[in-house]
Design a protein around this motif. Structure first.
Motif, PDB file in Angstrom:
ATOM      1  N   LYS A  82      34.956  57.459  49.403  1.00 25.71           N
ATOM      2  CA  LYS A  82      34.139  56.785  50.259  1.00 25.71           C
ATOM      3  C   LYS A  82      33.033  56.205  49.400  1.00 25.71           C
ATOM      4  N   ASN A  83      32.321  55.280  50.096  1.00 30.80           N
ATOM      5  CA  ASN A  83      31.192  54.452  49.540  1.00 30.80           C
ATOM      6  C   ASN A  83      31.336  54.050  48.183  1.00 30.80           C
ATOM      7  N   THR A  84      32.353  53.508  47.807  1.00 24.89           N
ATOM      8  CA  THR A  84      32.701  52.670  46.537  1.00 24.89           C
ATOM      9  C   THR A  84      33.039  51.329  46.684  1.00 24.89           C
ATOM     10  N   ILE A  85      32.923  50.502  45.440  1.00 32.38           N
ATOM     11  CA  ILE A  85      33.258  49.181  45.604  1.00 32.38           C
ATOM     12  C   ILE A  85      34.254  48.964  44.264  1.00 32.38           C
ATOM     13  N   ALA A  86      35.064  48.044  44.347  1.00 32.26           N
ATOM     14  CA  ALA A  86      35.774  47.546  43.169  1.00 32.26           C
ATOM     15  C   ALA A  86      35.964  45.999  43.646  1.00 32.26           C
ATOM     16  N   VAL A  87      35.547  45.361  42.377  1.00 33.87           N
ATOM     17  CA  VAL A  87      35.525  43.756  42.296  1.00 33.87           C
ATOM     18  C   VAL A  87      36.476  43.418  41.426  1.00 33.87           C
ATOM     19  N   PHE A  88      37.470  42.385  41.605  1.00 37.42           N
ATOM     20  CA  PHE A  88      38.407  41.918  40.920  1.00 37.42           C
ATOM     21  C   PHE A  88      38.361  40.401  40.612  1.00 37.42           C
ATOM     22  N   ALA A  89      38.646  39.972  39.599  1.00 30.39           N
ATOM     23  CA  ALA A  89      38.624  38.436  38.904  1.00 30.39           C
ATOM     24  C   ALA A  89      39.988  38.072  39.924  1.00 30.39           C
ATOM     25  N   ASN A  90      39.769  36.755  40.457  1.00 31.30           N
ATOM     26  CA  ASN A  90      40.739  36.027  41.075  1.00 31.30           C
ATOM     27  C   ASN A  90      41.503  35.387  40.061  1.00 31.30           C
ATOM     28  N   THR A  91      42.576  35.852  39.406  1.00 34.35           N
ATOM     29  CA  THR A  91      43.369  35.577  38.601  1.00 34.35           C
ATOM     30  C   THR A  91      44.395  34.305  38.982  1.00 34.35           C
ATOM     31  N   ASN A  92      44.591  34.161  40.320  1.00 32.67           N
ATOM     32  CA  ASN A  92      45.352  33.484  40.914  1.00 32.67           C
ATOM     33  C   ASN A  92      44.781  31.891  41.529  1.00 32.67           C
ATOM     34  N   LYS A  93      43.326  31.840  41.098  1.00 37.45           N
ATOM     35  CA  LYS A  93      42.591  30.738  41.659  1.00 37.45           C
ATOM     36  C   LYS A  93      43.293  29.471  41.232  1.00 37.45           C
ATOM     37  N   LYS A  94      43.588  28.323  42.208  1.00 36.00           N
ATOM     38  CA  LYS A  94      44.269  27.175  41.942  1.00 36.00           C
ATOM     39  C   LYS A  94      43.192  25.998  42.714  1.00 36.00           C
ATOM     40  N   LYS A  95      42.532  26.403  43.447  1.00 35.56           N
ATOM     41  CA  LYS A  95      41.725  25.252  44.109  1.00 35.56           C
ATOM     42  C   LYS A  95      40.286  25.835  43.975  1.00 35.56           C
ATOM     43  N   ASP A  96      39.354  24.825  44.183  1.00 31.93           N
ATOM     44  CA  ASP A  96      37.871  25.265  44.093  1.00 31.93           C
ATOM     45  C   ASP A  96      37.370  26.049  45.202  1.00 31.93           C
ATOM     46  N   ASN A  97      37.978  25.953  46.432  1.00 31.96           N
ATOM     47  CA  ASN A  97      37.524  26.648  47.528  1.00 31.96           C
ATOM     48  C   ASN A  97      38.024  27.998  47.559  1.00 31.96           C
ATOM     49  N   GLN A  98      38.990  28.444  46.660  1.00 30.22           N
ATOM     50  CA  GLN A  98      39.289  29.682  46.628  1.00 30.22           C
ATOM     51  C   GLN A  98      38.113  30.601  45.743  1.00 30.22           C
ATOM     52  N   PRO A  99      38.107  32.006  46.154  1.00 29.60           N
ATOM     53  CA  PRO A  99      36.961  32.882  45.668  1.00 29.60           C
ATOM     54  C   PRO A  99      37.499  33.151  44.130  1.00 29.60           C
ATOM     55  N   ASP A 100      36.361  33.244  43.480  1.00 33.33           N
ATOM     56  CA  ASP A 100      36.433  33.533  42.007  1.00 33.33           C
ATOM     57  C   ASP A 100      36.664  35.094  41.984  1.00 33.33           C
ATOM     58  N   TYR A 101      36.242  35.752  42.783  1.00 31.90           N
ATOM     59  CA  TYR A 101      36.327  37.219  42.934  1.00 31.90           C
ATOM     60  C   TYR A 101      36.741  37.886  44.272  1.00 31.90           C
ATOM     61  N   ASN A 102      37.415  39.004  44.202  1.00 26.66           N
ATOM     62  CA  ASN A 102      37.558  39.551  45.685  1.00 26.66           C
ATOM     63  C   ASN A 102      37.194  41.073  45.513  1.00 26.66           C
ATOM     64  N   ALA A 103      36.654  41.490  46.430  1.00 25.19           N
ATOM     65  CA  ALA A 103      36.220  42.825  46.606  1.00 25.19           C
ATOM     66  C   ALA A 103      36.580  43.812  47.659  1.00 25.19           C
ATOM     67  N   VAL A 104      36.471  45.001  47.218  1.00 27.87           N
ATOM     68  CA  VAL A 104      36.810  46.050  48.486  1.00 27.87           C
ATOM     69  C   VAL A 104      35.858  46.904  48.304  1.00 27.87           C
ATOM     70  N   VAL A 105      35.073  46.938  49.451  1.00 25.94           N
ATOM     71  CA  VAL A 105      33.966  48.180  49.806  1.00 25.94           C
ATOM     72  C   VAL A 105      34.479  49.187  50.549  1.00 25.94           C
ATOM     73  N   THR A 106      34.540  50.470  50.156  1.00 25.49           N
ATOM     74  CA  THR A 106      34.902  51.500  51.178  1.00 25.49           C
ATOM     75  C   THR A 106      33.558  52.390  51.514  1.00 25.49           C
ATOM     76  N   ILE A 107      33.218  52.107  52.742  1.00 27.95           N
ATOM     77  CA  ILE A 107      32.145  52.939  53.291  1.00 27.95           C
ATOM     78  C   ILE A 107      32.584  54.073  54.577  1.00 27.95           C
ATOM     79  N   ASP A 108      32.490  55.058  54.106  1.00 26.28           N
ATOM     80  CA  ASP A 108      32.759  56.455  54.895  1.00 26.28           C
ATOM     81  C   ASP A 108      34.692  55.943  54.729  1.00 26.28           C
ATOM     82  N   ASP A 109      35.151  55.807  56.112  1.00 28.29           N
ATOM     83  CA  ASP A 109      36.606  55.776  56.110  1.00 28.29           C
ATOM     84  C   ASP A 109      37.193  54.151  56.228  1.00 28.29           C
ATOM     85  N   THR A 110      36.328  53.350  56.104  1.00 27.20           N
ATOM     86  CA  THR A 110      36.552  51.878  56.388  1.00 27.20           C
ATOM     87  C   THR A 110      36.512  50.966  55.018  1.00 27.20           C
TER      88      THR A 110
END
Length: 76
Positions: free
Chosen positions: A4-32
């Motif tokens: 619970k209450n954590t964050i993980a940020v990953f570099a987008n190693t599959n980025k092929k276009k400028d409109n794709q994100p540089d990073y993706n993240a998952v934030v867990t708050i309680d059970d969501t």
């Protein structure tokens, strides 16, 4: 991520276009888990920062529709 209450940020190693994100993240708050797409930006004063958007979780009882667009998927 299962803690619970954590964050993980990953570099987008599959980025092929400028409109794709540089990073993706998952934030867990309680059970969501919340997913974010993040881009490198510069402020008007020249400061570097990450800005992005959230993918809202589906309402209770509804399943999220799978994406048919490979570019929209998180790499994890």
């Amino acid at each position: 991520m299962t803690e619970k209450n954590t964050i993980a940020v990953f570099a987008n190693t599959n980025k092929k276009k400028d409109n794709q994100p540089d990073y993706n993240a998952v934030v867990t708050i309680d059970d969501t888990n919340y997913k974010f797409a993040l881009w490198k930006n510069k402020s008007q004063k020249g400061l570097s920062y990450l800005g992005g958007t959230e993918s809202k979780p589906p309402p209770d009882g509804e399943k999220q529709q799978p994406s048919n667009n490979e570019e929209d998927e998180f790499p994890f």
